[in-house]
Design a protein around this motif. Structure first.
Motif, PDB file in Angstrom:
ATOM      1  N   UNK A  59       2.079   7.236   7.778  1.00 35.83           N
ATOM      2  CA  UNK A  59       2.356   5.898   8.313  1.00 35.83           C
ATOM      3  C   UNK A  59       1.757   4.815   7.420  1.00 35.83           C
ATOM      4  N   UNK A  60       0.537   5.048   6.950  1.00 34.52           N
ATOM      5  CA  UNK A  60      -0.123   4.059   6.085  1.00 34.52           C
ATOM      6  C   UNK A  60       0.622   3.935   4.763  1.00 34.52           C
ATOM      7  N   UNK A  61       1.002   5.053   4.181  1.00 36.69           N
ATOM      8  CA  UNK A  61       1.701   4.987   2.897  1.00 36.69           C
ATOM      9  C   UNK A  61       3.075   4.326   3.064  1.00 36.69           C
ATOM     10  N   UNK A  62       3.739   4.608   4.162  1.00 35.19           N
ATOM     11  CA  UNK A  62       5.037   3.951   4.389  1.00 35.19           C
ATOM     12  C   UNK A  62       4.849   2.440   4.481  1.00 35.19           C
ATOM     13  N   UNK A  63       3.801   2.010   5.179  1.00 35.19           N
ATOM     14  CA  UNK A  63       3.542   0.584   5.278  1.00 35.19           C
ATOM     15  C   UNK A  63       3.287  -0.023   3.898  1.00 35.19           C
ATOM     16  N   UNK A  64       2.512   0.667   3.063  1.00 35.82           N
ATOM     17  CA  UNK A  64       2.235   0.159   1.713  1.00 35.82           C
ATOM     18  C   UNK A  64       3.533   0.022   0.912  1.00 35.82           C
ATOM     19  N   UNK A  65       4.409   1.015   1.055  1.00 34.80           N
ATOM     20  CA  UNK A  65       5.684   0.984   0.337  1.00 34.80           C
ATOM     21  C   UNK A  65       6.555  -0.176   0.813  1.00 34.80           C
ATOM     22  N   UNK A  66       6.633  -0.345   2.128  1.00 33.64           N
ATOM     23  CA  UNK A  66       7.420  -1.445   2.691  1.00 33.64           C
ATOM     24  C   UNK A  66       6.820  -2.793   2.314  1.00 33.64           C
ATOM     25  N   UNK A  67       5.493  -2.868   2.299  1.00 35.05           N
ATOM     26  CA  UNK A  67       4.819  -4.120   1.979  1.00 35.05           C
ATOM     27  C   UNK A  67       5.127  -4.573   0.552  1.00 35.05           C
ATOM     28  N   UNK A  68       5.129  -3.631  -0.374  1.00 34.78           N
ATOM     29  CA  UNK A  68       5.457  -3.958  -1.758  1.00 34.78           C
ATOM     30  C   UNK A  68       6.884  -4.490  -1.863  1.00 34.78           C
ATOM     31  N   UNK A  69       7.816  -3.799  -1.219  1.00 34.43           N
ATOM     32  CA  UNK A  69       9.212  -4.229  -1.264  1.00 34.43           C
ATOM     33  C   UNK A  69       9.403  -5.563  -0.545  1.00 34.43           C
TER      34      UNK A  69
END
Length: 228
Positions: free
Chosen positions: A54-64
């Motif tokens: 969940x944390x890594x998905x958030x980081x990925x979405x945040x960058x995009x």
């Protein structure tokens, strides 16, 4: 639920809620939660992996999301907000698994790890399997704006009238005396031409608020599981 004192932790002096500096601080909070989760007991290994995902998905979405905002791509920004909200809704299934007879969060997280879709589970109190609308209804009490954000952002996920209307919203047109619209120029440019200064502010606030909801849910889970 996000409380005022939690928001105050990331809003600096002279800043307006939603500034990217606060997105960076929210990311740092999640990184600290990640570090905390590495200290969870071994019998929580699948929940730990669930938290990491969940944390890594958030980081990925945040960058995009930042890239979309900086390029004024409002359509993609809204899509990413919806996906971020999806992360929060699905993260809470750890809690709902504990409240379901015959299920517990660790075995639930293990099944998800092994490939079973969250939408194929049925949790206590659900009329059927965990569809998106049910997941969102379950987290609506966290913030009064969740339902509206869900409805407005969902149109951006699947091709719909949302995308068709955006073509006209971005085009040059004038209103004729009979009430009809005369189209002067139709543009396929993905850049949002809105002159409203609050247009992207609201999008940045929504994404940030959802990230803070995730951080609260993940931090509380670590606390429950004994992470120091």
């Amino acid at each position: 639920m996000i409380h005022d004192y939690e928001i105050s932790k990331i809003v600096g002096k002279g800043e307006i809620f939603g500034d990217f500096a606060q997105h960076d601080r929210a990311k740092e909070i999640l990184e600290r939660i990640f570090e905390r989760s590495t200290k969870l007991p071994d019998d929580c290994e699948y929940q730990r992996s669930f938290i990491w995902g969940a944390i890594r998905r958030n980081h990925s979405l945040s960058l995009a999301f930042r890239q979309a905002i900086e390029s004024k791509n409002g359509q993609m920004s809204l899509t990413l907000i919806r996906l971020n909200l999806d992360t929060v809704a699905r993260f809470y299934t750890l809690y709902w698994a504990d409240g379901t007879i015959g299920m517990d969060a660790e075995n639930f997280a293990k099944e998800v790890f092994l490939g079973k879709q969250i939408k194929d589970f049925q949790f206590q109190g659900a009329p059927g399997k965990a569809q998106d609308w049910w997941l969102i209804n379950k987290i609506k009490p966290l913030a009064p704006w969740i339902e509206n954000v869900y409805k407005s952002a969902s149109g951006a996920i699947h091709f719909s009238d949302f995308h068709i209307r955006q073509v006209f919203d971005q085009s040059e047109r004038s209103l004729l005396d009979d009430g009809s619209l005369l189209m002067h120029h139709i543009s396929m440019n993905p850049i949002d031409t809105s002159e409203d200064p609050e247009r992207f502010r609201e999008l940045k606030q929504a994404f940030l608020h959802i990230t803070l909801l995730l951080s609260c849910a993940a931090d509380r889970r670590c606390e429950m599981l004994g992470g120091n």
